[in-house]
Design a protein around this motif. Structure first.
Motif, short mmCIF file in Angstrom:
data_model
loop_
_atom_site.label_atom_id
_atom_site.label_comp_id
_atom_site.label_asym_id
_atom_site.label_seq_id
_atom_site.Cartn_x
_atom_site.Cartn_y
_atom_site.Cartn_z
N TYR A 1 8.75 -0.29 -20.34
CA TYR A 1 9.45 0.09 -19.11
C TYR A 1 8.63 -0.29 -17.87
O TYR A 1 7.43 0.02 -17.80
CB TYR A 1 9.72 1.60 -19.07
N VAL A 2 9.29 -0.93 -16.91
CA VAL A 2 8.67 -1.26 -15.64
C VAL A 2 9.40 -0.48 -14.55
O VAL A 2 10.64 -0.42 -14.53
CB VAL A 2 8.74 -2.78 -15.35
N ILE A 3 8.66 0.14 -13.66
CA ILE A 3 9.24 0.92 -12.56
C ILE A 3 9.06 0.17 -11.23
O ILE A 3 7.97 -0.35 -10.95
CB ILE A 3 8.60 2.32 -12.48
N LEU A 4 10.13 0.12 -10.47
CA LEU A 4 10.11 -0.55 -9.17
C LEU A 4 10.37 0.47 -8.07
O LEU A 4 11.39 1.17 -8.10
CB LEU A 4 11.16 -1.66 -9.11
N ILE A 5 9.44 0.57 -7.13
CA ILE A 5 9.63 1.43 -5.95
C ILE A 5 9.34 0.57 -4.72
O ILE A 5 8.18 0.32 -4.37
CB ILE A 5 8.69 2.65 -5.98
N GLY A 6 10.43 0.07 -4.09
CA GLY A 6 10.30 -0.72 -2.87
C GLY A 6 10.70 0.11 -1.67
O GLY A 6 10.81 1.34 -1.73
N ASP B 1 0.80 -1.22 0.00
CA ASP B 1 0.00 0.00 0.00
C ASP B 1 0.84 1.28 0.00
O ASP B 1 0.58 2.21 -0.77
CB ASP B 1 -0.94 0.00 1.21
N LYS B 2 1.87 1.35 0.89
CA LYS B 2 2.68 2.57 0.98
C LYS B 2 3.45 2.80 -0.32
O LYS B 2 3.49 3.91 -0.86
CB LYS B 2 3.66 2.46 2.16
N GLU B 3 4.06 1.72 -0.82
CA GLU B 3 4.82 1.83 -2.06
C GLU B 3 3.91 2.20 -3.23
O GLU B 3 4.27 2.99 -4.12
CB GLU B 3 5.55 0.52 -2.36
N ALA B 4 2.70 1.61 -3.24
CA ALA B 4 1.76 1.87 -4.33
C ALA B 4 1.33 3.33 -4.37
O ALA B 4 1.15 3.92 -5.44
CB ALA B 4 0.53 0.96 -4.21
N MET B 5 1.17 3.96 -3.17
CA MET B 5 0.79 5.37 -3.15
C MET B 5 1.91 6.25 -3.70
O MET B 5 1.66 7.21 -4.44
CB MET B 5 0.46 5.80 -1.73
N THR B 6 3.17 5.89 -3.37
CA THR B 6 4.30 6.64 -3.94
C THR B 6 4.35 6.44 -5.45
O THR B 6 4.59 7.38 -6.22
CB THR B 6 5.63 6.15 -3.31
N LYS C 1 -1.02 -6.07 -4.66
CA LYS C 1 0.30 -6.60 -4.32
C LYS C 1 0.34 -8.09 -4.68
O LYS C 1 0.22 -8.96 -3.82
CB LYS C 1 0.59 -6.39 -2.83
N ALA C 2 0.49 -8.37 -5.95
CA ALA C 2 0.57 -9.75 -6.42
C ALA C 2 2.03 -10.18 -6.51
O ALA C 2 2.94 -9.36 -6.33
CB ALA C 2 -0.11 -9.88 -7.78
#
Length: 458
Positions: free
Chosen positions: A419-424, A376-381, A402-403
């Motif tokens: 392009y895929v973006i990753l924010i962990g 959830d937190k990462e998804a909001m960013t 979050k699959a």
């Protein structure tokens, strides 16, 4: 048990990929319509039956979809009409409207109704669906789009020349090399019917001749005989079936054949003007070829007629056609308004581009960037980043849940996302985002404050 759903024969559902390809064709055609100075209009999907019926010949009338009157339409039919079981008479009692068969007749109706608002000559384009109760087969559907360009209010042959250039410009832009624009003139056909002694059967003569490529010489001759054209007349017309040579040689043959026909000679003169003009202007990817057996069965054509054939090696019917109609608006009360127009067969053009592999590969890309959802937190960013990318015109999205990473990456592959973006957690701590280029697997890191830096790399 629920009935398995289906759709009517001759109609289709379109996937996102197919829509993208169709929109590509629409875009190219519309761009050139505008470049050539045509203006857009639209007309209703259905018209009053009297507007359409009788404008396309008997064969065309049979292919018009009729719309039943609303309410208890049968209550207004008298017993004698109902008992006679005459479908034509009964239809007139229970149906007052019909789906449009083409865009040309509705356009003529439009011109008459809006004549005081139009500046002539009026150049219009129209891209809308039409319906025909035809037998479905490859490249022929009961519901399909037409892309038309017409000029009304001018009898100048420069309009025919311009429309040939328009065909050439569109097919060149679509990278469709080797199309053939076949050209004839209804005055020539009238002249031929006159000199062989079948002038009174012109419509039957042209309708049969128009089927030459479908039923062959013997089939055409058989149909002409059935329509009352004599064997002597058919024998006189026989040289038509074997007329050969380049455009100049065919024009010379036609001049000789039609020397005693004023109307036929006029048709040859018009053809010669168009051929000479195009020779001076030159075409990019299309070839212009006289075809004296080209008749186009629609009754309203009076001068030049066109038909576009697909590149060699592609088995497909015509992918475009049109012609000159000197008084189509006259059927609606506006006399002496000459017009000429052409149509692009979207669905057949689509099939040709597909067969030849001419669609740009990027058309299947419906999304430029997908952000992986780590929680959830990462998804909001990620959503904040996506919002800023969208504001910059970049097609972007966040995976909604979050699959597993494998599932999200498979989704990106299936949608051909580049392009895929990753924010962990680590990226949130350092206020960065990681961009993975799907084709190469290469990864780069950008600061969340440097979104423009990423956009410049796209």
């Amino acid at each position: 048990m629920a009935q398995k759903p289906n759709i009517p024969k001759g109609t289709r559902d379109f996937s996102p990929s197919e829509i993208a390809k169709r929109d590509y064709i629409f875009g190219v055609i519309k761009k050139h319509f505008k470049t050539f100075g045509f203006q857009p209009i639209e007309t209703p999907s259905f018209e009053n039956s009297e507007t359409l019926m009788g404008k396309y010949g008997d064969e065309g009338d049979r292919l018009i979809f009729k719309i039943l009157n609303s309410g208890d339409f049968l209550s207004k039919v008298d017993e004698d009409t109902y008992g006679a079981k005459d479908s034509k008479t009964l239809t007139q009692k229970i149906s007052e409207k019909a789906l449009r068969y083409d865009l040309t007749v509705p356009f003529a109706r439009y011109v008459v109704m809006h004549q005081n608002e139009i500046d002539f000559p009026f150049k219009r384009y129209q891209i809308q669906p039409v319906w025909r109760a035809d037998r479905p087969q490859k490249g022929r559907f009961r519901e399909f789009y037409q892309c038309d360009a017409d000029v009304v209010g001018s009898d100048s042959l420069l309009q025919e020349v311009e429309l040939i250039q328009l065909y050439d410009a569109v097919f060149s832009d679509l990278k469709m090399e080797g199309v053939t624009i076949k050209l004839n003139n209804r005055k020539i056909l009238a002249g031929i019917a006159e000199v062989i002694g079948a002038g009174h059967l012109l419509v039957d003569f042209t309708v049969a001749l128009d089927k030459l490529d479908k039923i062959g010489v013997e089939g055409v001759q058989k149909e002409m005989l059935a329509k009352g054209i004599s064997e002597t007349a058919i024998a006189k017309a026989a040289p038509l079936f074997e007329l050969s040579g380049d455009n100049t040689e065919q024009l010379n043959s036609l001049k000789e054949l039609l020397a005693d026909s004023e109307e036929g000679s006029k048709g040859v003169e018009e053809l010669e003007f168009i051929i000479d003009a195009i020779a001076n202007l030159e075409l990019k990817s299309a070839a212009l070829k006289i075809d004296v057996t080209l008749a186009r069965g629609l009754n309203y054509y009076t001068g030049a007629i066109f038909e576009v054939g697909a590149p060699k090696g592609v088995k497909m019917g015509s992918i475009g056609g049109g012609g000159r109609y000197d008084d189509l608006t006259g059927i609606f009360g506006l006399k002496n308004v000459s017009g000429v127009g052409i149509s692009f067969g979207l669905d057949r053009i689509y099939l040709v581009l597909e067969e030849l592999g001419l669609f740009p590969e990027t058309l299947d890309r419906s999304l430029d960037v997908l952000c992986i959802n780590f929680g959830d937190k990462e998804a909001m960013t990620a959503l904040t980043l996506v919002t800023q990318l969208r504001n910059r015109g970049v097609s972007s999205d966040v995976y909604p849940s979050k699959a597993k990473m494998q599932k999200q990456m498979k989704y990106a592959n299936n949608r051909k996302v580049p392009y895929v973006i990753l924010i962990g957690e680590n990226e949130m701590d350092t206020k960065t985002f990681v961009v993975k280029e799907m084709a190469s697997g290469e990864q780069r890191t950008f600061a969340l404050s440097d979104i423009d830096g990423f956009v410049k790399t796209l």
